[in-house]
Write a protein that holds these residues in place. Structure first.
Motif, PDB file in Angstrom:
ATOM      1  N   LEU A 191       8.620  -2.725   2.942  1.00 56.24           N
ATOM      2  CA  LEU A 191       8.099  -2.353   4.267  1.00 56.24           C
ATOM      3  C   LEU A 191       8.856  -1.165   4.832  1.00 56.24           C
ATOM      4  O   LEU A 191      10.072  -1.035   4.630  1.00 56.24           O
ATOM      5  N   ARG A 233      -5.278   7.463  -1.333  1.00 52.70           N
ATOM      6  CA  ARG A 233      -3.814   7.638  -1.258  1.00 52.70           C
ATOM      7  C   ARG A 233      -3.104   6.858  -2.373  1.00 52.70           C
ATOM      8  O   ARG A 233      -1.997   6.362  -2.203  1.00 52.70           O
ATOM      9  N   SER A 265       0.409  -3.120   6.762  1.00 54.36           N
ATOM     10  CA  SER A 265       0.315  -3.059   8.229  1.00 54.36           C
ATOM     11  C   SER A 265      -1.047  -3.582   8.682  1.00 54.36           C
ATOM     12  O   SER A 265      -1.982  -3.695   7.869  1.00 54.36           O
ATOM     13  N   THR A 325       0.814  -1.229   0.000  1.00 54.03           N
ATOM     14  CA  THR A 325       0.000   0.000   0.000  1.00 54.03           C
ATOM     15  C   THR A 325       0.841   1.270   0.000  1.00 54.03           C
ATOM     16  O   THR A 325       0.307   2.365  -0.146  1.00 54.03           O
ATOM     17  N   SER A 371       9.331  11.993  -2.850  1.00 54.73           N
ATOM     18  CA  SER A 371       8.751  10.639  -2.813  1.00 54.73           C
ATOM     19  C   SER A 371       9.710   9.634  -2.193  1.00 54.73           C
ATOM     20  O   SER A 371       9.292   8.550  -1.778  1.00 54.73           O
ATOM     21  N   ASN A 409      13.824   7.584  -8.477  1.00 55.40           N
ATOM     22  CA  ASN A 409      14.032   6.907  -7.188  1.00 55.40           C
ATOM     23  C   ASN A 409      13.037   5.807  -6.874  1.00 55.40           C
ATOM     24  O   ASN A 409      13.403   4.803  -6.258  1.00 55.40           O
ATOM     25  N   MET A 413       4.344   3.879  -0.919  1.00 57.06           N
ATOM     26  CA  MET A 413       4.863   4.553  -2.117  1.00 57.06           C
ATOM     27  C   MET A 413       5.546   3.546  -3.051  1.00 57.06           C
ATOM     28  O   MET A 413       5.254   3.488  -4.246  1.00 57.06           O
ATOM     29  N   VAL A 414       6.437   2.739  -2.516  1.00 55.69           N
ATOM     30  CA  VAL A 414       7.166   1.772  -3.342  1.00 55.69           C
ATOM     31  C   VAL A 414       6.252   0.585  -3.698  1.00 55.69           C
ATOM     32  O   VAL A 414       6.256   0.104  -4.837  1.00 55.69           O
ATOM     33  N   ARG A 456      -3.185  -1.954   9.930  1.00 56.96           N
ATOM     34  CA  ARG A 456      -4.181  -0.912   9.607  1.00 56.96           C
ATOM     35  C   ARG A 456      -4.886  -1.214   8.286  1.00 56.96           C
ATOM     36  O   ARG A 456      -6.050  -0.870   8.100  1.00 56.96           O
ATOM     37  N   SER A 457      -4.172  -1.811   7.354  1.00 57.74           N
ATOM     38  CA  SER A 457      -4.746  -2.099   6.027  1.00 57.74           C
ATOM     39  C   SER A 457      -5.265  -3.524   5.917  1.00 57.74           C
ATOM     40  O   SER A 457      -6.070  -3.815   5.019  1.00 57.74           O
ATOM     41  N   GLY A 464       8.698   8.283   1.235  1.00 58.44           N
ATOM     42  CA  GLY A 464       7.430   7.574   1.413  1.00 58.44           C
ATOM     43  C   GLY A 464       6.282   8.548   1.555  1.00 58.44           C
ATOM     44  O   GLY A 464       6.435   9.754   1.358  1.00 58.44           O
TER      45      GLY A 464
HETATM   46  P1  NAP Z   1       5.738   4.083   2.773  1.00 61.89           P
HETATM   47  O1  NAP Z   1       5.107   4.817   1.651  1.00 61.89           O
HETATM   48  O2  NAP Z   1       5.714   4.678   4.119  1.00 61.89           O
HETATM   49  O3  NAP Z   1       5.040   2.618   2.841  1.00 61.89           O
HETATM   50  C1  NAP Z   1       5.307   1.739   3.905  1.00 61.89           C
HETATM   51  C2  NAP Z   1       4.583   0.393   3.761  1.00 61.89           C
HETATM   52  O4  NAP Z   1       4.923  -0.405   4.913  1.00 61.89           O
HETATM   53  C3  NAP Z   1       3.072   0.514   3.727  1.00 61.89           C
HETATM   54  O5  NAP Z   1       2.533  -0.512   2.916  1.00 61.89           O
HETATM   55  C4  NAP Z   1       2.683   0.254   5.186  1.00 61.89           C
HETATM   56  O6  NAP Z   1       1.377  -0.278   5.354  1.00 61.89           O
HETATM   57  C5  NAP Z   1       3.716  -0.802   5.576  1.00 61.89           C
HETATM   58  N1  NAP Z   1       3.935  -0.828   7.035  1.00 61.89           N
HETATM   59  C6  NAP Z   1       4.189   0.228   7.840  1.00 61.89           C
HETATM   60  N2  NAP Z   1       4.274  -0.189   9.143  1.00 61.89           N
HETATM   61  C7  NAP Z   1       4.066  -1.526   9.118  1.00 61.89           C
HETATM   62  C8  NAP Z   1       3.993  -2.528  10.133  1.00 61.89           C
HETATM   63  N3  NAP Z   1       4.174  -2.250  11.422  1.00 61.89           N
HETATM   64  N4  NAP Z   1       3.753  -3.814   9.773  1.00 61.89           N
HETATM   65  C9  NAP Z   1       3.565  -4.137   8.456  1.00 61.89           C
HETATM   66  N5  NAP Z   1       3.603  -3.236   7.461  1.00 61.89           N
HETATM   67  C10 NAP Z   1       3.853  -1.950   7.784  1.00 61.89           C
HETATM   68  O7  NAP Z   1       7.271   3.763   2.472  1.00 61.89           O
HETATM   69  P2  NAP Z   1       8.001   3.606   1.031  1.00 61.89           P
HETATM   70  O8  NAP Z   1       8.573   4.894   0.591  1.00 61.89           O
HETATM   71  O9  NAP Z   1       7.117   2.843   0.131  1.00 61.89           O
HETATM   72  O10 NAP Z   1       9.273   2.730   1.422  1.00 61.89           O
HETATM   73  C11 NAP Z   1       9.182   1.322   1.595  1.00 61.89           C
HETATM   74  C12 NAP Z   1      10.597   0.751   1.775  1.00 61.89           C
HETATM   75  O11 NAP Z   1      11.352   0.987   0.594  1.00 61.89           O
HETATM   76  C13 NAP Z   1      11.370   1.418   2.918  1.00 61.89           C
HETATM   77  O12 NAP Z   1      12.146   0.441   3.566  1.00 61.89           O
HETATM   78  C14 NAP Z   1      12.240   2.452   2.199  1.00 61.89           C
HETATM   79  O13 NAP Z   1      13.405   2.750   2.919  1.00 61.89           O
HETATM   80  C15 NAP Z   1      12.557   1.707   0.907  1.00 61.89           C
HETATM   81  N6  NAP Z   1      12.863   2.574  -0.242  1.00 61.89           N
HETATM   82  C16 NAP Z   1      12.055   3.617  -0.584  1.00 61.89           C
HETATM   83  C17 NAP Z   1      12.375   4.381  -1.716  1.00 61.89           C
HETATM   84  C18 NAP Z   1      11.527   5.543  -2.167  1.00 61.89           C
HETATM   85  O14 NAP Z   1      11.930   6.214  -3.143  1.00 61.89           O
HETATM   86  N7  NAP Z   1      10.402   5.834  -1.547  1.00 61.89           N
HETATM   87  C19 NAP Z   1      13.493   4.072  -2.474  1.00 61.89           C
HETATM   88  C20 NAP Z   1      14.290   2.983  -2.108  1.00 61.89           C
HETATM   89  C21 NAP Z   1      13.951   2.237  -0.992  1.00 61.89           C
HETATM   90  P3  NAP Z   1       0.086   0.681   5.636  1.00 61.89           P
HETATM   91  O15 NAP Z   1      -0.211   1.394   4.340  1.00 61.89           O
HETATM   92  O16 NAP Z   1      -0.967  -0.282   6.018  1.00 61.89           O
HETATM   93  O17 NAP Z   1       0.486   1.624   6.727  1.00 61.89           O
END
Ligand code: NAP
Length: 367
Positions: free
Chosen positions: A93, A52, A37, A12, A193, A344, A14-15, A39-40, A196
């Motif tokens: 995650l 979202r 999580s 759910t 982005s 990214n 960003m990635v 929550r979802s 997240g």
């Molecule tokens: P994000 O938008 O905050 O999404 C986080 C995801 O993790 C959501 O699906 C969320 O679920 C889930 N989550 C949060 N808390 C949790 C829990 N306690 N148990 C199970 N699931 C949980 O983050 P993102 O930007 O997509 O990043 C995801 C990963 O990729 C991170 O490790 C980040 O460092 C890495 N990353 C990101 C980028 C980037 O450009 N954004 C690039 C490279 C690597 P809910 O929606 O239900 O809360």
């Protein structure tokens, strides 16, 4: 061809959403399991992302109807694995490092390979950090990783930090041509982005630059050494060079991380800027040779205009998987300087993860 059923942990976010859009028409993989999580959990995917969803392109009806599971419930994924709905997972995650580390290990122990975007396992000594154009041979550590941990089918492979993607391939291409780098100073301008959703508060970002991204500079300085390193007795031995000094800034751009790089070569230096451009233009890796579906045809694109690359104009080059470079010129302090850009959440996250999965399938680790 029968597609391999895959799961997405963090589907759910960003990635995770980027994985969903990129896998929509993928010829080898099909999304059949989504988790996030608590929550979802228990909602249909379309309900969980309502209000979202970040993309113009939407998800398929099949994916929208999948029930989101709790990513912490490994037993549920193991049942999906036995049912034939989840052969491996992409992990996107965002939770505590220790929690992510042990959760990803639990999936691998349950026989489910994990291809991760999280940073939790990047420093685990037997986990490969893959950029398929650079170190595809690092997958060779997987049998040793499985043996050491008593895992029969599961394993963990990760991709590196999104901010280093734009300059790793150019530095590697030059080293392959006989011109390894000794020292690098890099200043990044990283998109919002990358943090997240909802990410950095809007009042911090509008009309502003934030000159700090927690942990990012350390990652930028250390991860390249593992990627350029070698396997020694079942663990990774880091390369000694290049020495890297990084400044990482968050800027008011939606997608696309830009890096300004000053580079010093070792003993051998290319004869001219044109020679460097030729090396970059000719560079290809295994994904191009084996024609992986997610691979850009040309991994490094050089633009001669004075004012490129720019995030809005260049981040989507070749499925948003190519690195776009410009402004190559001599450096008054080191040898050369240039500006590099990569998307990214695609090359730096979901697209890079999918390319890793394509590499692992090609090498026989995913079936
Ligand atoms: P994000 O938008 O905050 O999404 C986080 C995801 O993790 C959501 O699906 C969320 O679920 C889930 N989550 C949060 N808390 C949790 C829990 N306690 N148990 C199970 N699931 C949980 O983050 P993102 O930007 O997509 O990043 C995801 C990963 O990729 C991170 O490790 C980040 O460092 C890495 N990353 C990101 C980028 C980037 O450009 N954004 C690039 C490279 C690597 P809910 O929606 O239900 O809360």
């Amino acid at each position: 061809m029968i597609k391999i059923p895959v799961g997405i942990l963090g589907a759910t976010g960003m990635v995770g959403q980027q994985y969903i859009t990129l896998l929509n028409d993928h010829p080898w993989f099909e999304v059949r399991y989504v988790a996030a999580s608590p929550r979802s959990a228990g909602k249909k995917y379309e309900q969980a992302v309502a209000g979202r969803w970040h993309h113009v392109k939407t998800f398929s009806r099949n994916v929208g109807a999948i029930m989101v599971q709790d990513a912490n419930d490994v037993g549920c994924a193991a049942v999906a694995f036995k049912r034939g709905d989840c052969s491996f997972v992409f992990s996107a995650l965002e939770m505590g490092k220790d929690e992510t580390r042990s959760l990803e290990e639990a999936y691998a122990a349950a026989g489910i390979p994990v291809i991760s975007n999280a940073s939790a396992h990047r420093w685990t000594s037997d986990v490969p950090v893959l950029i398929p154009e650079i170190n595809p041979h690092h997958t060779d550590i997987i049998p040793a990783q499985q043996k050491a941990r008593g895992w029969s089918r599961g394993f963990i492979a990760v991709k590196p930090n999104c901010s280093i993607q734009s300059y790793m391939a150019p530095v590697h291409a030059l080293a392959l041509a006989g011109f390894p780098s000794k020292r690098l100073i890099v200043t990044t301008m990283q998109a919002v982005s990358g943090a997240g959703y909802p990410g950095v508060p809007s009042l911090d970002m509008i009309d502003n630059i934030v000159p700090y991204i927690g942990g990012e500079e350390e990652k930028s300085e250390k991860e390249p050494l593992k990627i350029f390193g070698s396997i020694d007795n079942g663990i990774f031995k880091n390369a000694a060079l290049p020495n890297i000094s990084a400044h990482c800034n968050r800027v008011s751009v939606t997608d696309g991380h830009t890096a300004c790089v000053c580079l010093e070569f070792g003993e051998k230096k290319p004869a001219s800027m044109d020679e460097i451009k030729k090396i970059w233009g000719a560079f290809k890796g295994l994904p191009q040779e084996a024609d992986f579906p997610m691979a850009p045809k040309q991994p490094i694109i050089y633009r001669d205009e004075d004012n490129r690359p720019q995030p809005r104009k260049d981040r989507d080059a070749d499925k948003a998987m190519a690195v776009v470079i410009g402004r190559l010129r001599p450096c008054n302090v080191f040898d050369i300087r240039f500006t590099a850009l990569s998307h990214n959440t695609v090359r730096g996250a979901a697209g890079g993860g999918i390319l890793n999965a394509e590499l692992l399938r090609h090498r026989g680790y995913l079936s």
